[in-house]
Motif scaffolding. Sequence first.
Motif, mmCIF file in Angstrom:
data_model
loop_
_atom_site.group_PDB
_atom_site.id
_atom_site.type_symbol
_atom_site.label_atom_id
_atom_site.label_comp_id
_atom_site.label_asym_id
_atom_site.label_seq_id
_atom_site.Cartn_x
_atom_site.Cartn_y
_atom_site.Cartn_z
ATOM 1 N N ASP A 133 0.801 -1.243 0.000
ATOM 2 C CA ASP A 133 0.000 0.000 0.000
ATOM 3 C C ASP A 133 0.829 1.287 0.000
ATOM 4 O O ASP A 133 0.305 2.348 -0.336
ATOM 5 N N GLU A 228 -9.764 0.259 -4.092
ATOM 6 C CA GLU A 228 -10.818 -0.467 -3.368
ATOM 7 C C GLU A 228 -11.408 0.361 -2.218
ATOM 8 O O GLU A 228 -12.579 0.218 -1.901
ATOM 9 N N HIS A 258 -5.628 -9.752 -5.295
ATOM 10 C CA HIS A 258 -4.411 -10.323 -4.699
ATOM 11 C C HIS A 258 -3.316 -10.650 -5.715
ATOM 12 O O HIS A 258 -2.193 -10.962 -5.299
HETATM 13 O O1 F6P Z 1 -2.338 -4.322 3.435
HETATM 14 C C1 F6P Z 1 -2.194 -4.649 2.136
HETATM 15 C C2 F6P Z 1 -3.482 -5.087 1.508
HETATM 16 O O2 F6P Z 1 -3.127 -5.804 0.337
HETATM 17 C C3 F6P Z 1 -4.485 -3.997 1.185
HETATM 18 O O3 F6P Z 1 -4.215 -3.282 0.016
HETATM 19 C C4 F6P Z 1 -5.757 -4.791 1.098
HETATM 20 O O4 F6P Z 1 -6.869 -3.967 1.347
HETATM 21 C C5 F6P Z 1 -5.588 -5.799 2.163
HETATM 22 O O5 F6P Z 1 -4.201 -5.987 2.340
HETATM 23 C C6 F6P Z 1 -6.241 -7.129 1.909
HETATM 24 O O6 F6P Z 1 -6.032 -7.950 3.008
HETATM 25 P P1 F6P Z 1 -6.389 -9.490 3.067
HETATM 26 O O7 F6P Z 1 -5.440 -10.203 2.160
HETATM 27 O O8 F6P Z 1 -6.201 -9.865 4.484
HETATM 28 O O9 F6P Z 1 -7.789 -9.615 2.589
#
Ligand code: F6P
Length: 328
Positions: A133, A228, A258
């Motif tokens: 991020d 998002e 992801h």
């Molecule tokens: O903290 C990094 C991040 O990839 C964010 O951009 C995203 O909102 C979040 O993690 C998603 O987290 P998780 O993989 O736990 O759903």
Amino acid sequence: MSKRKIKRIGVFTSGGDAPGMNAAVRAVVRTAIYHKCQVFGIYNGYEGMINDDIKKLQKGDVANIIHRGGTILKTSRSKEFMEKTGRAKAYKNLKKHKIDGCIAIGGNGTFTGGLVFESEHDIPFIGVPGTIDNDIFGTDYTIGYDTAINTAIEAIDRIRDTADSHSRLFFIEVMGRHAGYIALNTGIGSGAGYTFLPETKNTIEDLVSFLEGSLSRNKLFNLIIVAEGNKTGNAMKISKKLKKINEKFDSRVTIIGHLQRGGSPSAMDRVLASRFGYTAVNSLIAGEKNKAVGIIDGDMVLTPFDQAINKVKDIDEELVRMAEILAM
Ligand code: F6P
């Protein structure tokens, strides 16, 4: 600065994984060994600290990982560590392994855990900013961010081909719950038409007038980036709302999600992670604690955890303006 002698160092990764975390672990292990310290891998972040999932690492254990995405130490978002009882269990395990200090690789949640832990227990922590991020105060870049935007841009280049061929409107949702660094720079780097950021107040009406402008110039295809965490809604929601306003705004939606978190780290992330890991160990041995390493204008710096956590790294307004101008 603490006078404690650091001989045994724990290292862990926590929160969302980020490409380059392995390069940081490698740098921590090898720098520590260079200083004749022993290193212990704490697996699964704070969960592993609580469950005593702790193993000694040798320099060979971090061979052949510099190019690998994810984290060989695994990671988690630990709820138990948020409780005092969880932290007490973690402390007991660190003491059992005679660990004198820890290197915590992760984002805001990781540093918050370290700060609270240190207020209760006498083991110093140094943080290494690892999150795609790029939202941590006290550093221009975090580990994983460069790779993540490169991955997103590569995917969007492919979407551009099909969007152009079909003269279609596309919404592309990228990660970033609270910060728009990924979205803004992905938008600039992919030549997107419009970008929804968590930090700005874009509305559907603004988007409609942008699209009407494009149509008046006979530009039928457009790439719209949606962070998002923006306030107007996710990409699917915006796409549906837009179609309700006017059927002509038919669109397709791609959520990169992801995909951005995986893959081999870029050269920039490997070098950054190596510098962070090296600086973190040197700082811990020098008696620093409660601080996160960072890079500002190319130099390694330390920022107290409470500032790294609580101060907001503002988005560059000039970049936002530039993105709009270049998308004309
Ligand atoms: O903290 C990094 C991040 O990839 C964010 O951009 C995203 O909102 C979040 O993690 C998603 O987290 P998780 O993989 O736990 O759903």
